[in-house]
Scaffold this motif. Sequence first.
Motif, PDB file in Angstrom:
ATOM      1  N   ALA A  37      -0.726   4.563   6.218  1.00  0.00           N
ATOM      2  CA  ALA A  37      -0.472   5.232   5.091  1.00  0.00           C
ATOM      3  C   ALA A  37       0.508   4.679   4.100  1.00  0.00           C
ATOM      4  N   GLU A  38       0.151   4.018   3.101  1.00  0.00           N
ATOM      5  CA  GLU A  38       0.913   3.285   2.130  1.00  0.00           C
ATOM      6  C   GLU A  38       1.232   4.274   0.888  1.00  0.00           C
ATOM      7  N   LEU A  39       2.501   4.148   0.553  1.00  0.00           N
ATOM      8  CA  LEU A  39       2.866   5.490  -0.606  1.00  0.00           C
ATOM      9  C   LEU A  39       2.352   4.934  -1.627  1.00  0.00           C
ATOM     10  N   ALA A 110       2.879 -17.176  -1.992  1.00  0.00           N
ATOM     11  CA  ALA A 110       3.084 -15.914  -2.898  1.00  0.00           C
ATOM     12  C   ALA A 110       3.009 -14.587  -1.998  1.00  0.00           C
ATOM     13  N   ARG A 111       3.908 -13.563  -2.259  1.00  0.00           N
ATOM     14  CA  ARG A 111       4.017 -12.432  -1.610  1.00  0.00           C
ATOM     15  C   ARG A 111       2.724 -11.754  -1.607  1.00  0.00           C
ATOM     16  N   PRO A 112       2.174 -11.710  -2.792  1.00  0.00           N
ATOM     17  CA  PRO A 112       0.659 -10.947  -2.721  1.00  0.00           C
ATOM     18  C   PRO A 112      -0.303 -11.715  -1.814  1.00  0.00           C
ATOM     19  N   LEU A 133      -0.386   7.729  -0.119  1.00  0.00           N
ATOM     20  CA  LEU A 133      -0.128   8.773   1.339  1.00  0.00           C
ATOM     21  C   LEU A 133       1.100   8.314   1.864  1.00  0.00           C
ATOM     22  N   THR A 134       1.815   9.383   2.218  1.00  0.00           N
ATOM     23  CA  THR A 134       3.118   9.258   3.122  1.00  0.00           C
ATOM     24  C   THR A 134       2.900  10.246   4.083  1.00  0.00           C
ATOM     25  N   VAL A 135       3.896  10.465   4.959  1.00  0.00           N
ATOM     26  CA  VAL A 135       4.281  11.654   5.806  1.00  0.00           C
ATOM     27  C   VAL A 135       5.243  12.661   5.362  1.00  0.00           C
ATOM     28  N   GLY A 291      10.795  -3.523  11.120  1.00  0.00           N
ATOM     29  CA  GLY A 291      10.989  -4.076   9.853  1.00  0.00           C
ATOM     30  C   GLY A 291      12.397  -3.687   9.132  1.00  0.00           C
ATOM     31  N   ASP A 292      12.261  -3.490   7.729  1.00  0.00           N
ATOM     32  CA  ASP A 292      13.520  -3.539   7.061  1.00  0.00           C
ATOM     33  C   ASP A 292      14.022  -1.941   7.357  1.00  0.00           C
ATOM     34  N   ALA A 293      13.092  -0.946   7.669  1.00  0.00           N
ATOM     35  CA  ALA A 293      13.508   0.478   8.003  1.00  0.00           C
ATOM     36  C   ALA A 293      14.648   0.464   9.226  1.00  0.00           C
TER      37      ALA A 293
HETATM   38  C1  LIG Z   1      14.219 -10.770  -3.017  1.00  0.00           C
HETATM   39  C2  LIG Z   1      13.863 -10.744  -1.583  1.00  0.00           C
HETATM   40  C3  LIG Z   1      13.447 -12.356  -1.168  1.00  0.00           C
HETATM   41  C4  LIG Z   1      12.881 -12.223   0.302  1.00  0.00           C
HETATM   42  N1  LIG Z   1      12.633 -13.371   0.757  1.00  0.00           N
HETATM   43  C5  LIG Z   1      12.376 -13.513   1.957  1.00  0.00           C
HETATM   44  C6  LIG Z   1      11.790 -14.815   2.645  1.00  0.00           C
HETATM   45  O1  LIG Z   1      11.575 -15.675   1.877  1.00  0.00           O
HETATM   46  N2  LIG Z   1      11.639 -14.907   3.747  1.00  0.00           N
HETATM   47  C7  LIG Z   1      11.567 -13.846   4.648  1.00  0.00           C
HETATM   48  O2  LIG Z   1      11.109 -13.720   5.937  1.00  0.00           O
HETATM   49  N3  LIG Z   1      11.883 -12.360   4.182  1.00  0.00           N
HETATM   50  C8  LIG Z   1      12.121 -12.328   2.895  1.00  0.00           C
HETATM   51  N4  LIG Z   1      12.893 -11.207   2.377  1.00  0.00           N
HETATM   52  C9  LIG Z   1      12.832 -10.020   3.159  1.00  0.00           C
HETATM   53  C10 LIG Z   1      11.576  -9.337   3.204  1.00  0.00           C
HETATM   54  O3  LIG Z   1      10.896  -9.159   2.241  1.00  0.00           O
HETATM   55  C11 LIG Z   1      11.415  -8.115   3.764  1.00  0.00           C
HETATM   56  O4  LIG Z   1      12.364  -8.135   5.360  1.00  0.00           O
HETATM   57  C12 LIG Z   1      10.122  -7.848   4.581  1.00  0.00           C
HETATM   58  O5  LIG Z   1       9.537  -7.479   3.414  1.00  0.00           O
HETATM   59  C13 LIG Z   1      10.308  -6.375   5.352  1.00  0.00           C
HETATM   60  O6  LIG Z   1       9.029  -5.822   5.425  1.00  0.00           O
HETATM   61  P1  LIG Z   1       8.570  -4.274   5.586  1.00  0.00           P
HETATM   62  O7  LIG Z   1       7.235  -4.134   6.037  1.00  0.00           O
HETATM   63  O8  LIG Z   1       9.578  -3.758   6.626  1.00  0.00           O
HETATM   64  O9  LIG Z   1       9.151  -3.633   4.393  1.00  0.00           O
HETATM   65  P2  LIG Z   1       8.657  -3.704   2.916  1.00  0.00           P
HETATM   66  O10 LIG Z   1       7.953  -5.310   2.767  1.00  0.00           O
HETATM   67  O11 LIG Z   1       9.479  -3.275   2.085  1.00  0.00           O
HETATM   68  O12 LIG Z   1       7.106  -2.803   2.900  1.00  0.00           O
HETATM   69  C14 LIG Z   1       7.298  -1.448   2.938  1.00  0.00           C
HETATM   70  C15 LIG Z   1       6.223  -0.584   2.405  1.00  0.00           C
HETATM   71  O13 LIG Z   1       6.328   0.600   2.983  1.00  0.00           O
HETATM   72  C16 LIG Z   1       5.788   1.343   1.817  1.00  0.00           C
HETATM   73  N5  LIG Z   1       6.505   2.689   1.480  1.00  0.00           N
HETATM   74  C17 LIG Z   1       7.879   2.963   1.224  1.00  0.00           C
HETATM   75  N6  LIG Z   1       8.025   4.026   1.228  1.00  0.00           N
HETATM   76  C18 LIG Z   1       7.049   4.632   1.904  1.00  0.00           C
HETATM   77  C19 LIG Z   1       6.602   6.105   2.272  1.00  0.00           C
HETATM   78  N7  LIG Z   1       7.635   7.263   2.340  1.00  0.00           N
HETATM   79  N8  LIG Z   1       5.386   6.369   2.810  1.00  0.00           N
HETATM   80  C20 LIG Z   1       4.592   5.332   2.900  1.00  0.00           C
HETATM   81  N9  LIG Z   1       4.941   4.117   2.444  1.00  0.00           N
HETATM   82  C21 LIG Z   1       5.979   3.657   2.065  1.00  0.00           C
HETATM   83  C22 LIG Z   1       6.140   0.286   0.465  1.00  0.00           C
HETATM   84  O14 LIG Z   1       5.399   0.753  -0.720  1.00  0.00           O
HETATM   85  C23 LIG Z   1       5.831  -0.851   0.997  1.00  0.00           C
HETATM   86  O15 LIG Z   1       4.436  -1.075   0.785  1.00  0.00           O
HETATM   87  C24 LIG Z   1      13.235 -11.156   1.155  1.00  0.00           C
HETATM   88  C25 LIG Z   1      13.669  -9.821   0.722  1.00  0.00           C
HETATM   89  C26 LIG Z   1      13.983  -9.839  -0.978  1.00  0.00           C
HETATM   90  C27 LIG Z   1      14.385  -8.707  -1.299  1.00  0.00           C
END
Ligand SMILES: Cc1cc2nc3c(=O)[nH]c(=O)nc-3n(C[C@H](O)[C@H](O)[C@H](O)COP(=O)(O)OP(=O)(O)OC[C@H]3O[C@@H](n4cnc5c(N)ncnc54)[C@H](O)[C@@H]3O)c2cc1C
Length: 377
Positions: A37-39, A110-112, A133-135, A291-293
């Motif tokens: 579920a992606e917001l 590229a990230r995309p 969608l979210t929870v 992840g970042d959470a």
């Molecule tokens: C400027 C920058 C440069 C970076 N460069 C690097 C790099 O070179 N190499 C590297 O390893 N790391 C890099 N990082 C770190 C890396 O981008 C993150 O650690 C990584 O993207 C974490 O992945 P994630 O899926 O946990 O979070 P995210 O990539 O933030 O994904 C979270 C997803 O959850 C979605 N979301 C948010 N809230 C909700 C919700 N309530 N319900 C449903 N979906 C939701 C968001 O839309 C998003 O799609 C960088 C970070 C930044 C800020």
Amino acid sequence: MGAKQTRHRSVLVVGGGVGGLATAIALARRGDEVEVAELKPDWSVAGWGLLLTGPALRSLDALGLTDACAAEGYATSGEAVNCDSSGEVKATFKVPSVLGEGRPVEIGLARPVLLNILRGEAEARGVRLRTGLTVDTLAQDPHGVTACLSNGEERRFDLVVGADGIRSAVRDLLGQSGKPEYTGQMVWRALVPRPDWVTTVHTFNGSQHGAGVIPISDTRAYVFLTENTPEPMVYSQDELADRMVELMADLSGRAAELRAAITDPEDVVRRRVETCLIDGDWHVGRVVLVGDAAHAPSPQMTSGAALAIEDGVILAEELDRNATVEDALRAFSSRRLERGRHLVNISVEIAEMYIAGRLLEAFQLLRDGHAAMARRP
Ligand SMILES: Cc1cc2nc3c(=O)[nH]c(=O)nc-3n(C[C@H](O)[C@H](O)[C@H](O)COP(=O)(O)OP(=O)(O)OC[C@H]3O[C@@H](n4cnc5c(N)ncnc54)[C@H](O)[C@@H]3O)c2cc1C
């Protein structure tokens, strides 16, 4: 350790970023029925590029995806280069080659493009990908989790994974500690044509701020700049290119060449540098954060995506090894915490060194961070 669990589970992954998609793929590979579920209303992605370091490639290899990333990105020479403001090389180190002889050491991408690769693989593995969608709520009992989704659906899952980034709503629903901390820096990124000499990561020590460049394809690279600013200024998109060029004014030589290529404000993005760590369990019952959470290092460490992909692979390993979801999540949390904490702490230290103008020391600490990450988790 319990008996190997063979039953296929139903899993909700909240968040379709790097960590969420990698986790969805890892779980789908072991036969679980996974839904993401992606917001966001669509799969658009902000940000220009990522460096996939050795540990990221090790985990992508476990998902069978390193070669796809190499084909679409730029395999660097694996040497990190640090220069003074005039472009003179001051220090270098070899990034550990995690995959070994003949395989890429690091890939700029590229990230995309990375997210397209992950999404394509998730779809091919039968993951149900849903946007907009979210929870809203999560309720647990000994047999599963009831999730009320934002479209009104009420659903049962064996496992819920919160992969919704540094401002995690799932973390809040669980009542877990951990909130984003601003480091006092803004990070700027500009997409530029790749100069021939940009075959690996270069950093430049400015008098006020640090800058650098990472190749992401044969033709493109991105320039990054870390601005020290306790109170970030607000700029319109139209101003971004000019302001980034101004912040790089004291750099000469090769960095000046990069600066001259920053002309289109649409090619510049800017965001706060924040870190986050849950310094304790990353799970409650059958709900776990990845992840970042759970752990967000600052971008200077270029390791957040590596940790997030690793989380997905290791979560799948622990679900294979343990008899119950709760046991697997307990094992996952305790196996991951020290590594997450170490990386976040190093990244905070690097950010502090940037602010204190100790950029050469920060570069040396970066080498230690890469060495720590190269060790098998
Ligand atoms: C400027 C920058 C440069 C970076 N460069 C690097 C790099 O070179 N190499 C590297 O390893 N790391 C890099 N990082 C770190 C890396 O981008 C993150 O650690 C990584 O993207 C974490 O992945 P994630 O899926 O946990 O979070 P995210 O990539 O933030 O994904 C979270 C997803 O959850 C979605 N979301 C948010 N809230 C909700 C919700 N309530 N319900 C449903 N979906 C939701 C968001 O839309 C998003 O799609 C960088 C970070 C930044 C800020």
